[in-house]
Scaffold this active site. Sequence first.
Site, PDB file in Angstrom:
ATOM      1  N   ASP A  71       0.822  -1.203   0.000  1.00  0.00           N
ATOM      2  CA  ASP A  71       0.000   0.000   0.000  1.00  0.00           C
ATOM      3  C   ASP A  71       0.862   1.261   0.000  1.00  0.00           C
ATOM      4  O   ASP A  71       1.921   1.315   0.622  1.00  0.00           O
ATOM      5  CB  ASP A  71      -0.890  -0.025   1.248  1.00  0.00           C
ATOM      6  CG  ASP A  71      -1.807   1.174   1.349  1.00  0.00           C
ATOM      7  OD1 ASP A  71      -2.649   1.346   0.447  1.00  0.00           O
ATOM      8  OD2 ASP A  71      -1.689   1.945   2.323  1.00  0.00           O
ATOM      9  N   GLU A  83       1.214  -0.432  -5.157  1.00  0.00           N
ATOM     10  CA  GLU A  83       0.239   0.622  -5.426  1.00  0.00           C
ATOM     11  C   GLU A  83       1.059   1.913  -5.526  1.00  0.00           C
ATOM     12  O   GLU A  83       1.406   2.526  -4.521  1.00  0.00           O
ATOM     13  CB  GLU A  83      -0.798   0.736  -4.309  1.00  0.00           C
ATOM     14  CG  GLU A  83      -1.890   1.742  -4.645  1.00  0.00           C
ATOM     15  CD  GLU A  83      -2.405   2.526  -3.458  1.00  0.00           C
ATOM     16  OE1 GLU A  83      -3.386   3.248  -3.634  1.00  0.00           O
ATOM     17  OE2 GLU A  83      -1.817   2.436  -2.370  1.00  0.00           O
TER      18      GLU A  83
END
Length: 725
Positions: A403, A456
């Site tokens: 993330d 990401e």
Amino acid sequence: MDLLNDVINARCSDPFKCLGLKPNAQGKGRTLTVWRPNATAIDVLKIDAEDVIGAMVATGPQGLYQLAWPSNLQTDHYRLRISYGQDTFTIVDPYQFPETTFHDPEHHSATLYKKEGAIHASAKVSDSLTIDGTRFGVYAPAARSVAVIGDFNGWDGRIHPMSSNGDGVWRLFIPDVKPGACYKFEIRAANGDLLPHRTDPFATAIQQYPSFASVVCAPDTYEWQDTAWTSRPVEDIYEQPMSIYEVHLGSWRKHMDGSSLSYSEHKEQLVQYLIDMKYTHVELMPVMEHPFDGSWGYQPIGLFAPTSRYGTMDEFKALVDALHQANIGVIMDWVPAHFPTDSHGLGNFDGSKQYEYPDPKKGWHTEWNSLIYDFGKDHVIDYLISNANYWLEEFHIDGLRVDAVASMLYLDYSRKDGEWVPNVDGGNQNYEAITFIRRLNETVYLNHPRCFTIAEESTAFPGVSKPTYMNGLGFGFKWNMGWMNDSLEYISKDPIYRQHHQGDLTFSMVYAFDEQFILPISHDEVVHGKGSMITKMPGDAWQKFANLRAFTSYMYFHPGKKLNFMGNELAQGLEWSHERSLDWHLLDIEFHQAQQNVTRTLNGLYRSEPALQLDHSPSGFEWISYDDNQNSIIAFARKAKGSAEHIIVIVNFTPTPHNNYRLGTPVSGSYKLVFNSDDKDFAGSGYEVSKQYETTPKESHGRPQCIDLQIPPMAAIALKWTPSK
């Protein structure tokens, strides 16, 4: 006596120097010292019998007792029978086992979790007697003292002070502390201040609000049944289909009372759903423990603990096991970029900034009001890398979606001028984070060659999914945020205006093979006022659903692996909320059922057609027509590796059908219709489209042969080539 005073006042840094059995100062004999606050009497018993060695004598504040050790007693081990008024119980004193306390299992950075935390251990008393218990370890180098507190000592920080040998790790083996026991760490800062009780950073189970207590877990005895999955040949995942279903376990489906399904219920329901829908992978939003439901798991405290909201560690393993037995890969969201400020967490852990950057210009996330890991500290790096390895090793996770990578790479991420600190070269790249990311990916791929990592990452940082030996970051894949933003911007426009924005649709192919891309329509696109996918579509009800079917088809035929958030396949009406279930009742409506059917069909086609699987090579794609902006039509070929096999895809982004649309083809032969999003089975218009086309030797689109085909309104069709007989 100074050390004993420190013990009595819960600020002792070396309890083994004054507690337990010690030689007398004169060098003659030994004295046993025990500190049990408020105890009214203590008897010393043999370790392996009920025989009383002697009654201890109170020598100071109530609870401090001593006994002159009998010179004729050869053993160094004993038990304590402690009385508090009328209540009496027996314990094995931990301060007779320094060898077990200070024994560190061999480990590397990838297995640090086997050294710290609460680990089952045993102390050998004799050939016939072993004492079982739990060995606690916690890194707190700036602390003046650390104690284990729990339901086994009345949460009293005076009873079990820990000891450190100077390496920053505080340790204590406590006999008879069994699985299920709850505990925390009581830490006193260097200035003497008592800090809020801390959850164990390596805890493998943590209770929910309000206690957030760590829980001692039993040694792993789970018997995995996924050998066929974990021992499969190492394949080139870039040439395999990957269709990912992103799931928030708390809200995929709920009970009538609003409670979430358990891991065991997901094992029965989610696995079967994924099989039916023909997904290859599932991506679980963070399952590590987090105090706030509304963070969806992206503000974790308890990186080593599967959240107890849905069940136990073994029940989570059983879910992963069942997915593997169904040939479904498991990806888990992983959050190394930041952590929350809750008082029981890592912030200011031992009274100093052990886990976060000390300077808020580097250590404070302005966008998420959270703390940033200090990637320059060895222990932080070991902590995070061991955690990544832990999920792959102990839970058989197949992939980690990392993330917020962009926030790690750039020192000025989401900061204004003057709010960030440049690197040593005056630039904005965080060299320490980059080094960490490369080491992380090298560790994953070295130790788990069947596993992969996903970034990401939303910027143009070079080489995100290139190997580290090519000066890349070493991720296996990168989310294609550019494709996502451009394509959603395009599809949200009224069809009459799309002719002026054809570039939004085609620009992604300029850079499609610069990285190993995944095409994401994730949870981020259907929250915070962005609306669900169906509400992004313009037009009346029929056009909205036709638009969504065409867009979904375009995504599946575009090069790149696919990721869709749960509910997109239902044409979920309401924007996603973690507080409620998906609207499964919508499947009673034809349009919603059709969107699910389209998704299932595309998943099956993607898995069965080699021409659609070469996602990361220019040889797998060929434009036929990208500039028919007047009709808002694009056409391209997807091609199989090592053969002439290919599929032509035509997508019409207007409600205007075409009855005799001439299209050049890569080669001559027959083209058979294998997919039509306008089919009546998908609640389409049923515009008549031929099932097969034969090429004619007429030039079109720079090719010597063509077909004249019917193109339905607001739809995608796919034609599979076969050679002429």
